[in-house]
Scaffold this active site. Structure first.
Site, PDB file in Angstrom:
ATOM      1  N   CYS A  92       0.832  -1.204   0.000  1.00 55.65           N
ATOM      2  CA  CYS A  92       0.000   0.000   0.000  1.00 55.65           C
ATOM      3  C   CYS A  92       0.871   1.260   0.000  1.00 55.65           C
ATOM      4  O   CYS A  92       1.518   1.550  -0.993  1.00 55.65           O
ATOM      5  CB  CYS A  92      -0.987  -0.025   1.165  1.00 55.65           C
ATOM      6  SG  CYS A  92      -2.358   1.147   0.942  1.00 55.65           S
ATOM      7  N   HIS A 102      -3.711  -5.199   0.132  1.00 59.93           N
ATOM      8  CA  HIS A 102      -3.297  -5.609   1.479  1.00 59.93           C
ATOM      9  C   HIS A 102      -3.396  -7.118   1.656  1.00 59.93           C
ATOM     10  O   HIS A 102      -4.396  -7.623   2.202  1.00 59.93           O
ATOM     11  CB  HIS A 102      -4.171  -4.918   2.529  1.00 59.93           C
ATOM     12  CG  HIS A 102      -3.874  -3.471   2.724  1.00 59.93           C
ATOM     13  ND1 HIS A 102      -2.853  -3.026   3.540  1.00 59.93           N
ATOM     14  CD2 HIS A 102      -4.454  -2.366   2.199  1.00 59.93           C
ATOM     15  CE1 HIS A 102      -2.826  -1.689   3.520  1.00 59.93           C
ATOM     16  NE2 HIS A 102      -3.776  -1.268   2.712  1.00 59.93           N
ATOM     17  N   GLU A 123      -1.983  -8.735   3.809  1.00 56.76           N
ATOM     18  CA  GLU A 123      -1.910  -9.014   5.254  1.00 56.76           C
ATOM     19  C   GLU A 123      -3.243  -8.797   5.961  1.00 56.76           C
ATOM     20  O   GLU A 123      -3.420  -9.227   7.111  1.00 56.76           O
ATOM     21  CB  GLU A 123      -0.830  -8.131   5.903  1.00 56.76           C
ATOM     22  CG  GLU A 123      -1.234  -6.703   6.234  1.00 56.76           C
ATOM     23  CD  GLU A 123      -1.266  -5.735   5.041  1.00 56.76           C
ATOM     24  OE1 GLU A 123      -1.337  -4.515   5.268  1.00 56.76           O
ATOM     25  OE2 GLU A 123      -1.231  -6.215   3.891  1.00 56.76           O
TER      26      GLU A 123
END
Length: 252
Positions: free
Chosen positions: A100, A196, A198
């Site tokens: 990001c 993202h 994660e």
């Protein structure tokens, strides 16, 4: 036996109390996704001015640059210091994974341009199309084949900035109908991902709530993002995580 490898997370934002309590902060989130037995993981709060010293850099096998609420095109002191560090890591051919904001600042560090996305906020789940070059770059991974043999991954997104352009030495390896440069790679040691990998739905829902509470997004935007997330059918999520791990550990 452990690998003995050492990695550092360059944390570019303050943790919310929620993420801190539930996940051990974003450092915990990234370690949970990327770490393997025997590795050592450290964190540097770069947004607070905490950076690895020159003699510490050599001891790391790779670095991860996180998301942030700051602008990658900004000129805050810590952002300028981070740019200098990333340029140094590029020169040293250290592996760096940017996510990001990390993706954007990494693009800027190698000579690209970043700024506000013309299409506005992108929050929710986005289909990211991998380019044919991605298959060549990641031959050891079985990338998801869908939509007329095109490689597509579903990725959680939350950003209002983007990489506008990259220098010739960097290669775009992923795009979406919202963001032209979703993923890029520069040499064998730098990779940026706008989405993202994660995140999980819980983290995104909490973030949507925070953005709405701070009047950074409209109620309509929040509702659309929630509906988008609710309709999400995970596709290639584990593949993307595996790609991140394999890149960072030099297995590709």
């Amino acid at each position: 036996m452990g690998s003995g490898k050492r990695f550092a997370v360059l944390r570019c934002a303050e943790d919310s109390d929620y993420v801190k309590k539930r996940y051990g902060g974003y450092f915990g989130v990234f370690v949970g996704m990327l770490a393997e037995e025997g590795e050592i993981w450290d964190v540097y709060a770069v947004a607070a001015g905490e950076f690895p010293a020159d003699d510490e850099i050599a001891g790391y096998d790779g670095f991860v640059v996180t998301g942030s609420c700051s602008d990658a095109h900004g000129d805050d002191i810590w952002i300028c210091n981070l740019l200098n560090l990333l340029k140094k890591l590029d020169t040293l051919k250290k592996r760096v994974l940017g996510v990001c904001f990390g993706h954007q600042i990494l693009g800027r560090a190698v000579g690209g341009k970043t700024g506000r996305a013309a299409s506005g906020w992108d929050i929710g789940v986005r289909c990211v199309h991998l380019t044919p070059a991605a298959a060549k770059l990641f031959p050891s991974l079985k990338l998801q084949q869908q939509q007329a043999n095109k490689m597509v991954l579903s990725v959680i997104e939350c950003h209002q900035d983007e990489v506008w352009e990259l220098p010739p030495k960097a290669e775009v390896i992923g795009w979406s109908n919202k963001t032209r440069i979703e993923m890029f790679r520069c040499g064998d040691h730098l990779m940026g991902i706008q989405g993202h990998p994660e995140y999980n739905p819980d983290i995104l829902l909490h973030l949507i709530h925070r953005l709405l509470h701070r009047n950074l997004i409209s109620e309509a935007c929040a509702e659309e993002a929630r509906a988008n997330l609710e309709a999400w059918e995970p596709n290639g999520e584990e593949t993307l995580k595996k790609l991140c791990i394999s890149f960072l550990k030099g297995r590709l």
